[in-house]
Design an enzyme around this catalytic site. Structure first.
Site, PDB file in Angstrom:
ATOM      1  N   CYS A  50       0.836  -1.215   0.000  1.00  0.00           N
ATOM      2  CA  CYS A  50       0.000   0.000   0.000  1.00  0.00           C
ATOM      3  C   CYS A  50       0.863   1.253   0.000  1.00  0.00           C
ATOM      4  O   CYS A  50       0.486   2.278  -0.579  1.00  0.00           O
ATOM      5  CB  CYS A  50      -0.940  -0.018   1.191  1.00  0.00           C
ATOM      6  N   HIS A 305      -1.575   0.980   7.605  1.00  0.00           N
ATOM      7  CA  HIS A 305      -1.975   0.954   6.202  1.00  0.00           C
ATOM      8  C   HIS A 305      -1.867   2.359   5.628  1.00  0.00           C
ATOM      9  O   HIS A 305      -2.145   3.350   6.316  1.00  0.00           O
ATOM     10  CB  HIS A 305      -3.406   0.434   6.074  1.00  0.00           C
TER      11      HIS A 305
END
Length: 1021
Positions: A50, A305
């Site tokens: 990510c 994330h």
């Protein structure tokens, strides 16, 4: 590559919850999904990438960087096709980055893949699974690009766009001497701890001065002594694009652990850097920067994330908001939403030219009101397509009924009505996407979270000032950087021609794959059973010849109508004449039975309930082979086991209990059992369905004999016992339901000596009970028959049916109940061991010789393949060649379906002990081929004599015997004057055309004609 800075926290990834150690891979059969309503492409998360995806999206939405990279052609970078050539100079990283940007711009897929790019980095699959720091990745990626672009016109790409300088100065308070040192930067790292905003951090770094005095004096080189001085830093050169890294992660030296700063830290959408720069003559606008990207970290310092907020500078995406919950709630409060005519008119008004495909109208309705046509309107108004036809004064259907629009006069009327009376519905339903419209003044921001892209408002950025989900990197661009008008909403702008061609070709391929996938997902496999190929026998439908010739497989789109299906079947069955009715057929133990008959040609296959694998019977709706066919659940045929006493034909004229299968309609009276057995009167008993053990039977009173089998609770496989009268003298049962005969209870088995060994006795009665073990009965029989003890190790017991046929041996370790052996029945003592639990005892015979006494026997392992089993049976029967295959005999003692999967095991095909397999001549064609029998048609001459085309040069026709045969696939009888000559079989590909089949057929004729020239071809055959 970057060290173990962070581990991916999968619990915080909403759309990418993949377990550790797994790599996301697309489904092999389905193409990637197209772009969603934003018309922007995300990037797939490969397990922990990510951080990479967020940075790549930022670079992609930096048009100046993207276009500078696109300007480098193959003459400078080389070509990916040459990367494996030993002496080729191929710069893989910029080439793969170009290709990825082209995919993000032009390829119609919801998410792109970074596999090729990370391979060019030299990453392993382990590296992809580990999350790293996006700030460090930014520096390393720029360094790798600079190295790769050395020697090209793009060698200064990174410096030109991102390079800036900072000057550090120390001013002596005594001599005013200035000592300075210049430093380069590609990004600025600013503090977050104890700072409330980006401006405060920059002020502390580039405005505040550090003073050297008292105990902390500065050594001046000019004064050559310790003096008082001030130290400061200023921005000397500003880059076109300013990258700011926020120091969110710190180390607590007291607790000796990392932690993340989550306090409020604001940053402006536009910032003026002039206060932090050296004095210069630059225009004030040169110091103004606009925010265009915010990389956000969600989670803690040990896991999390990344996603990114990006400003779409070129307006490439569709920036529109959808608020379905509010619109749905408001719409459901409207009374007019219950009127399907009003709602459909509103839906069509939002479409371009008020036109939409019929099969998409229901889906558009679902999106707008939150419920489907079938759920809300079908019960009262019928199917959608039927509703449109009934309101032809409002809706206009195309000639093929695939498109629908509003009648012109209705459109004008509806438009005015909606403006006055139904404005709220029109506002909600007649806009393509409810919410904000695309404007040129409002900045277009998107939240790109790996594969997911959704629009956001500019004020949403304020939510990332603080908390566990907060800004981590900021990207600014100079306000004076203006984009050319031709770049606006034009994803093809400045993309190289070779990449344009590649993306266009890839889009065409994707469209084809999606069309194929859509067709496959909406196709159903139908099994068509053709009426003229069946006959009604023993209460059910059975194929006249074989199942293969009686059934056609048809692949059909379930979105089409029942009328379309009938038309396709008419085209498939060219011989069909008269009415055609389609009925649901199901296989029951007795055969094929018909249930519901389909009605409503305008309904789709989904609407009538046709599912994949459905068996459909094609007939005239009345009769098959001259017999009227009962249909429906009520008259479903039941296969029952009927037990009754039968007098043996030997000299002793003994009565024995026999069991035979019979088929009766479920709605027939129970008394028809007596008629089937040709018994004028008697007692009928049924086995109690509630009984869990033992032999429990219930007698049917005389008054209930007219009730149906279904009313008595009988099902397939139920047992029925028939006695001659209601007298207790000859009853086979006691009041408790146990077997007796006359006054003596049956507690014995008859064992016959079938070992082909001489013995004083040919048969003996062995006392037994239902729980007696078979081994004990066998040992007693050997002793009482006075046979050799050696038979203990090499013999078995086999039941004998009423026709005298030996059945499958029963296992020694089972009881009579487990082996389903009835007391009072006959067993044969035979040579040979019974099969083990992993073996099968099979009968086999030639298909052309199916009659009592011709079967052969074999014991094989259940794991044996069909091919090996066939070899064993051919060897045992002494049949030559390998052009044979196996079929399983059905319960009607007819040839069933062939065992086509020759590599499958007998166990996989559910072959059981006692089954009979038929050796059938003819070998299966290779996979993908069909075996087609070829017959040569020989017409009669006008004089009534048959023409002799196989007699060249006028040779004699004497001695030629033609054999006539009916043409397969055509119902009815062949006229007597038609003669056919069988030439042989052809193996031909399933994809071959009729022209190919004709060519091969003619070739066989000419070959045979040449081989037997001068002889009678028919006689030779």
């Amino acid at each position: 590559m970057f060290g173990d800075l962070f581990e991916e926290d999968y619990s915080s990834v909403s759309n990418n919850q993949y377990g550790k150690g797994k790599t996301l891979k697309p489904k092999p059969l389905e193409p990637p999904a197209p772009r969603e309503f934003t018309n922007l492409s995300g990037i797939r998360n490969r397990g922990g990438t990510c951080y990479l995806n967020s940075l790549l999206q930022t670079l992609h939405f930096t048009p100046e960087f993207r276009e500078a990279l696109f300007s480098l052609g193959p003459e400078e970078l080389g070509s990916l096709e040459d990367k494996d050539k030993p002496h080729a100079k191929v710069r893989i990283i910029p080439l793969q980055l170009q290709r990825l940007f082209a995919q993000l711009l032009l390829l119609d897929q919801g998410a792109a893949s970074t596999t090729d790019l990370t391979d060019s980095f030299g990453w392993t699959s382990n590296e992809e699974m580990r999350q790293h720091d996006v700030q460090e990745l930014n520096r390393i990626l720029f360094s790798a690009l600079e190295t790769s672009l050395v020697g090209t016109s793009g060698h200064d790409l990174i410096n030109r766009l991102y390079h800036g300088t900072v000057v550090n100065q120390i001013v002596c308070k005594e001599c005013k001497n200035i000592s300075e040192k210049q430093e380069d930067f590609l990004d600025l790292t600013v503090a977050v701890k104890n700072v409330s905003s980006l401006e405060d951090a920059l002020w502390n770094m580039y405005v505040e001065e550090e003073v050297f005095d008292c105990d902390n004096l500065y050594h001046c080189g000019t004064c050559d002594r310790l003096v008082r001085a001030t130290k400061s830093a200023k921005l000397r050169k500003l880059p076109p694009f300013l990258t700011v890294s926020l120091l969110r992660f710190n180390f607590d030296f007291v607790k000796c652990e990392r932690y993340k700063e989550t306090s409020c830290y604001t940053f402006p959408l536009q910032i003026n850097l002039k206060p932090f720069c050296e004095q210069s003559k630059l225009n004030d606008l040169d110091y103004v920067y606009d925010l265009f990207s915010v990389i956000i970290h969600k989670g803690g310092c040990y896991g999390g994330h990344y996603h990114v907020y990006i400003k779409d500078v070129d307006h490439l995406g569709n920036w529109q908001f959808q608020e379905p919950d509010k619109n749905l709630k408001a719409l459901q409060n409207e009374k007019d939403v219950d009127d399907p005519l009003t709602v459909l008119k509103a839906v069509l008004l939002q479409e371009e030219n008020n036109l939409t495909p019929v099969d998409q109208l229901g889906q558009k309705l679902l999106k707008k009101i939150g419920t489907s046509w079938n759920k809300k309107f079908k019960k009262q108004h019928g199917p959608l397509q039927k509703f449109l036809k009934l309101h032809s004064q409002t809706f206009l259907l195309s000639s093929d009924e695939s498109m629908v629009t509003l009648q012109k006069k209705i459109f004008l009327q509806v438009e005015s009505d909606f403006q006055s009376n139904e404005q709220q519905i029109l506002q909600m339903l007649a806009s393509k996407s409810p919410g904000l419209n695309d404007t040129t003044t409002c900045p277009h921001w998107f939240d790109i979270n790996d594969s997911k892209v959704q629009p956001i408002k500019e004020e949403d950025i304020e939510q990332q000032f603080q908390g566990k989900e907060s800004a981590y990197m900021l990207f600014y661009r100079k306000s004076q950087l203006q984009r050319p008008p031709e770049a606006r909403a034009n994803p093809r702008y400045r993309v190289p021609c070779h990449l344009l061609k590649e993306m266009d070709a890839a889009n065409m391929e994707l469209q084809m794959k999606r069309a194929e996938c859509d067709s496959a997902n909406n196709n159903v496999e139908l099994h068509l059973h053709v009426g003229p190929r069946y006959h009604f026998f023993n209460g059910a439908l059975h194929p006249v010849s074989s199942q293969t010739e009686s059934m056609w497989d048809l692949t059909f789109d379930k979105r089409k109508t029942l009328g379309d299906l009938q038309q396709s079947i008419f085209q498939l069955l060219e011989f069909w004449e008269g009415d055609m009715v389609l009925s649901v057929a199901k296989r029951v133990p007795a055969g094929l039975h018909l249930y519901q008959t389909f009605d409503g040609n305008e309904l789709t296959l989904c609407e009538v309930g046709i599912v994949d694998g459905e068996d459909i019977f094609v007939w005239n709706g009345v009769e098959v082979g001259g017999v009227q066919i009962p249909t429906g659940v009520d008259c479903e045929p039941l296969l029952l086991h009927v037990l009754h006493l039968e007098t043996s034909g030997d000299s002793k004229r003994r009565e024995q209990l026999v069991e035979s299968p019979h088929v009766f309609p479920a709605n027939a009276e129970v008394g028809t059992v007596l008629t089937a057995l040709s018994v004028t009167e008697g007692v009928i008993l049924t086995r109690s369905a509630q009984s869990s053990g033992g032999e429990s039977w219930t007698a049917i009173p005389q008054k209930d004999m007219q009730r149906t089998f279904r009313e008595h609770g009988l099902r397939d496989g139920s047992s029925v016992l028939v006695q001659d009268s209601y007298s207790d003298v000859n009853s086979l049962l006691t009041q408790e339901g146990k077997w007796i005969t006359g006054t003596n209870e049956i507690d014995w088995l008859e064992v016959k000596n079938l070992c082909q060994l001489e013995s004083e006795e040919k048969q003996v009665k062995i006392s037994a009970a239902i729980n007696t073990v078979v081994f004990d009965i066998r040992i007693k029989a050997i002793k009482e028959l006075k046979l050799m003890k050696e038979l203990v190790e090499n013999s078995c017991l086999r039941p004998v049916d009423r026709n005298g046929k030996l059945l499958c041996p029963v296992p020694d370790n089972s009881t009579l109940k487990e082996a389903e052996v009835k007391l009072g029945s006959s067993l044969g003592l035979c040579l040979g061991k019974a099969p083990t639990s992993s073996q099968l005892f099979l009968f086999f015979t030639l298909e052309t010789d199916v009659q009592h006494g011709t079967e052969m026997e074999v014991i094989v392992e259940e794991t044996l393949s069909v091919r090996d089993c066939l070899k064993i049976m051919l060897e045992k029967s002494g049949l030559p060649g390998d052009a044979w295959h196996l079929r399983k005999m059905d319960w009607c003692c007819e040839a069933g379906e062939p065992l086509c999967e020759e590599d499958a095991t007998l166990k996989e095909l559910m072959i059981c002990s006692g089954d009979t397999l038929l050796l059938t001549e003819g070998k299966f064609p290779p996979p993908g081929f069909l075996k087609v029998p070829i017959w040569w048609y020989q017409p009669q001459a006008p004089s009534g004599h048959r023409e002799r085309e196989d007699q060249p040069h006028g040779s004699s026709a004497q001695g030629v015997n033609w054999r006539a045969a009916p043409t397969q696939g055509v119902p009815g009888h062949m006229p007597a004057e038609v003669s056919l000559l069988f030439l042989g079989d052809i193996d031909i590909s399933e994809d071959a055309t009729l022209v190919d089949l004709k060519s091969q057929s003619v070739l066989i004729w000419h070959l045979l004609h040449a081989m037997f020239r001068g002889q009678g071809l028919a006689a030779c055959l």
